[in-house]
Design an enzyme around this catalytic site. Structure first.
Site, short mmCIF file in Angstrom:
data_model
loop_
_atom_site.label_atom_id
_atom_site.label_comp_id
_atom_site.label_asym_id
_atom_site.label_seq_id
_atom_site.Cartn_x
_atom_site.Cartn_y
_atom_site.Cartn_z
N ALA A 87 0.81 -1.22 0.00
CA ALA A 87 0.00 0.00 0.00
C ALA A 87 0.85 1.27 0.00
CB ALA A 87 -0.92 0.00 1.22
N GLY A 88 2.15 1.11 0.26
CA GLY A 88 3.01 2.28 0.46
C GLY A 88 3.11 3.17 -0.76
N ASN A 143 -1.52 0.64 -48.82
CA ASN A 143 -2.71 0.17 -48.10
C ASN A 143 -3.55 1.30 -47.52
OD1 ASN A 143 -0.69 0.85 -46.27
ND2 ASN A 143 -1.40 -0.60 -44.74
N GLN A 190 -5.86 -0.31 2.72
CA GLN A 190 -5.33 0.51 3.81
C GLN A 190 -5.47 1.95 3.31
OE1 GLN A 190 -1.06 0.53 4.27
NE2 GLN A 190 -1.15 1.12 6.41
N ARG A 215 10.44 7.34 -2.71
CA ARG A 215 11.81 7.41 -3.20
C ARG A 215 11.95 7.01 -4.68
NH1 ARG A 215 13.80 3.94 1.90
NH2 ARG A 215 11.58 3.44 1.90
N ASP A 273 7.74 -5.06 -2.23
CA ASP A 273 8.90 -4.47 -2.90
C ASP A 273 10.17 -5.31 -2.73
OD1 ASP A 273 9.39 -3.94 -0.25
OD2 ASP A 273 9.86 -1.81 -0.52
C1 UD1 Z 1 10.85 -2.10 5.86
C2 UD1 Z 1 11.15 -2.50 7.32
C3 UD1 Z 1 12.66 -2.63 7.48
C4 UD1 Z 1 13.20 -3.65 6.50
C5 UD1 Z 1 12.80 -3.31 5.06
C6 UD1 Z 1 13.13 -4.48 4.17
C7 UD1 Z 1 9.39 -1.52 8.72
C8 UD1 Z 1 9.04 -0.42 9.65
N1 UD1 Z 1 10.62 -1.49 8.22
O1 UD1 Z 1 11.45 -0.83 5.66
O2 UD1 Z 1 12.98 -3.05 8.81
O3 UD1 Z 1 14.62 -3.73 6.61
O4 UD1 Z 1 11.37 -3.09 4.98
O5 UD1 Z 1 12.95 -4.19 2.82
O6 UD1 Z 1 8.58 -2.39 8.48
N2 UD1 Z 1 3.60 -0.47 3.23
C9 UD1 Z 1 2.22 -0.53 3.35
N3 UD1 Z 1 1.61 0.39 4.14
C10 UD1 Z 1 2.27 1.34 4.85
C11 UD1 Z 1 3.68 1.39 4.72
C12 UD1 Z 1 4.31 0.47 3.92
O7 UD1 Z 1 1.57 -1.37 2.76
O8 UD1 Z 1 1.62 2.11 5.55
C13 UD1 Z 1 4.26 -1.46 2.37
C14 UD1 Z 1 5.05 -0.82 1.24
O9 UD1 Z 1 4.23 -0.70 0.09
C15 UD1 Z 1 6.20 -1.79 1.03
C16 UD1 Z 1 6.36 -2.46 2.39
O10 UD1 Z 1 5.21 -2.17 3.14
O11 UD1 Z 1 5.88 -2.78 0.06
C17 UD1 Z 1 7.58 -1.93 3.13
O12 UD1 Z 1 7.46 -0.53 3.30
P1 UD1 Z 1 8.67 0.45 3.04
O13 UD1 Z 1 8.21 1.83 3.30
O14 UD1 Z 1 9.33 0.15 1.78
O15 UD1 Z 1 9.62 0.01 4.26
P2 UD1 Z 1 11.18 0.12 4.37
O16 UD1 Z 1 11.54 1.50 4.78
O17 UD1 Z 1 11.83 -0.45 3.19
CA CA Z 2 11.11 -1.20 1.24
#
Ligand code: UD1
Ligand code: CA
Length: 473
Positions: free
Chosen positions: A11-12, A387, A74, A16, A104
């Site tokens: 959902a993120g 054509n 979400q 970046r 991701d």
């Molecule tokens: C997250 C972890 C980190 C880990 C890393 C691995 C947390 C707080 N941190 O960090 O410890 O090392 O992944 O790749 O979990 N997402 C949602 N809803 C939200 C926020 C995020 O669905 O509200 C999803 C994003 O779409 C993504 C995943 O969760 O697919 C991870 O979120 P992201 O913001 O990329 O976390 P990182 O900072 O990479």
């Molecule tokens: Ca991530």
């Protein structure tokens, strides 16, 4: 056997990536990242898979709607802990294990997930974390262990102190949880951190503070769990996935002359003894048969190439190249084309939405569009099917055994009957009956000696010019 459900976080916002589209929809080896994650999960045949969606949720749903998945919205993205909480209603009476992973992390393999699950199921841990030692741990949560080596906390990079930042063991974002225990811990999360988010990773601290057991296993190949947060990481993921795909095909009997310049998408299929030359791109749902030679410098998209065909320095989109066919060098085959068995399409030829019959040849400098060409036809160099009249596209039909003279314009709609021969340089606008000769040209004019006289006149003029310039000097 205890039940297992999976939750994929997707959902993120992916800030970046600096993109107008959802991060999980960016492609790795030709398919959106989220497809890799979901398809890997599907291999495990779990009881349920929930995908948490939010940003660009409709598009994300669409990309994977043909798989048997449950989508959970979400609405506000308040962190990974908040994302998992959204599934609570659905899992109200669930008493089993949940596997949580991030949308991701596209390179993760089902064998790794299986190992994690097996380990967790035989331990009595509240959680088992998949950890890794990345070459560069920037951006990842760090794994904190006590003196005995037990995991006690995951600290996010933005919240870590200098000492913690030195820790090499990182969180892959993939975990197993006892769902009942996890759902209780989710209630206790708070946003007291730099990002003001509800971190899923904080449940580890909650468990350990109560003295509950947390396990961790290390992934064998660290590159498998790289997270994609920016375009540089996306490029790395594409590179790694491509290497993996090339290895798979080489192991199944395909020769790849230069793995560094060959790109093969995830869904492509290639049979053995085919040779792929450098700078070749095989994309989409392309299927290549046995004993073909593809490349160098060739791009095939969503196309079928049957056994024993050769395609060099060419581009082929959404088309079918049947057995024993030669295409190129420098051919452009556009969507909806079928090149039949043992046919030949040569240099600087463009073919669109057409059929070229068995053993027929379009060897040089032609445009063939909206045409049906029979078997054993020869299309002379520089032939064009006209054509398009500026408003509509029209069809050209050419029967078997026809010989079209070089530099012909076939003005469509037009039918050329079987066995016809047409004269070079003709602009044909009317249908031609079978076995006829069709010719359209002005009568040839011959003026004997004309060219010689012109040369002599020119010579005289030059001499006069010279004399004049001498007088002047
Ligand atoms: C997250 C972890 C980190 C880990 C890393 C691995 C947390 C707080 N941190 O960090 O410890 O090392 O992944 O790749 O979990 N997402 C949602 N809803 C939200 C926020 C995020 O669905 O509200 C999803 C994003 O779409 C993504 C995943 O969760 O697919 C991870 O979120 P992201 O913001 O990329 O976390 P990182 O900072 O990479
Ligand atoms: Ca991530």
């Amino acid at each position: 056997m205890k039940k297992i459900a999976a939750i994929v976080l997707a959902a993120g916002e992916g800030t970046r990536m600096k993109s107008e589209k959802a991060k999980v929809l960016h492609q790795v080896s030709g398919v959106p990242m989220i497809c890799h994650v979901v398809d890997t999960l599907l291999e495990l045949k779990l009881d349920k898979i929930y995908v948490v969606i939010g940003n660009h949720g409709e598009e994300v749903t669409k990309a994977i709607s043909d798989r048997n998945l449950d989508f959970i919205w979400q609405k506000e993205q308040l962190g990974t802990g908040h994302a998992v909480s959204q599934v609570k209603d659905k899992l109200k009476n669930f008493d089993g294990t949940v596997l949580v992973l991030c949308g991701d992390v596209p390179l993760i393999r089902s064998t790794t997930l299986k190992k994690l699950l097996d380990f967790h199921m035989t331990s009595d841990s509240y959680s088992t974390i998949l950890t890794f030692y990345p070459e560069n741990s920037t951006g990842y949560g760090r794994i904190l262990r006590d003196d005995e080596g037990n995991v006690i906390e995951i600290v996010e990079e933005s919240d870590a102190n200098e000492e913690q930042l030195k820790i090499k063991e990182a969180n892959s974002g993939t975990y197993c949880f006892n769902w009942k225990k996890l759902s209780q811990a989710l209630e206790l999360l708070n946003t007291e951190n730099v990002k003001r988010e509800l971190y899923l990773t904080d449940v580890v601290k909650i468990f350990s503070s109560k003295g509950e057991k947390i396990s961790a296993i290390n992934v064998e190949v660290w590159k498998e769990v790289i997270g994609i947060n920016n375009r540089e990481e996306l490029a790395n993921a594409n590179y790694e996935m491509n290497k993996r795909i090339l290895k798979k095909w080489m192991n199944s009997g395909v020769t790849i002359m230069d793995p560094n310049s060959t790109y093969i998408h995830n869904q492509v299929n290639i049979e053995n003894d085919t040779v792929i030359y450098p700078f070749t791109f095989l994309e989409g749902s392309t299927i290549i048969g046995k004993n073909c030679e593809i490349g160098p410098s060739t791009k095939l998209v969503n196309s079928i190439v049957e056994d024993n065909s050769k395609i060099t320095y060419s581009i082929v989109f959404d088309s079918k190249i049947k057995k024993g066919t030669l295409v190129g060098p420098f051919s452009h085959i556009r969507p909806g084309t079928e090149i039949s068995e043992n046919a030949k399409v040569g240099s600087f030829v463009e073919i669109k939405k057409s059929i070229v019959g068995k053993g027929s040849k379009v060897p040089h400098l032609s445009y063939i569009g909206d045409a049906e060409i029979g078997d054993r036809v020869n299309i002379g160099a520089g032939t064009i099917t006209v054509n398009y009249d500026g408003y509509k596209k029209h069809k050209t039909k050419i029967g078997d055994d026809v010989n079209i003279g070089s530099d012909s314009m076939l003005v469509a709609p037009i039918k050329i009957g079987k066995g016809v021969i047409t004269g070079a340089g003709s602009v044909l606008t009317k249908d031609v009956p079978p076995d006829a000769l069709a010719l359209e040209r002005g009568e040839q004019v011959i003026k004997e000696g004309w060219a010689k006289r012109k040369r002599e006149l020119e010579k005289k003029r030059q001499l006069k010019k010279k004399d004049k310039s001498k007088e002047g000097s």
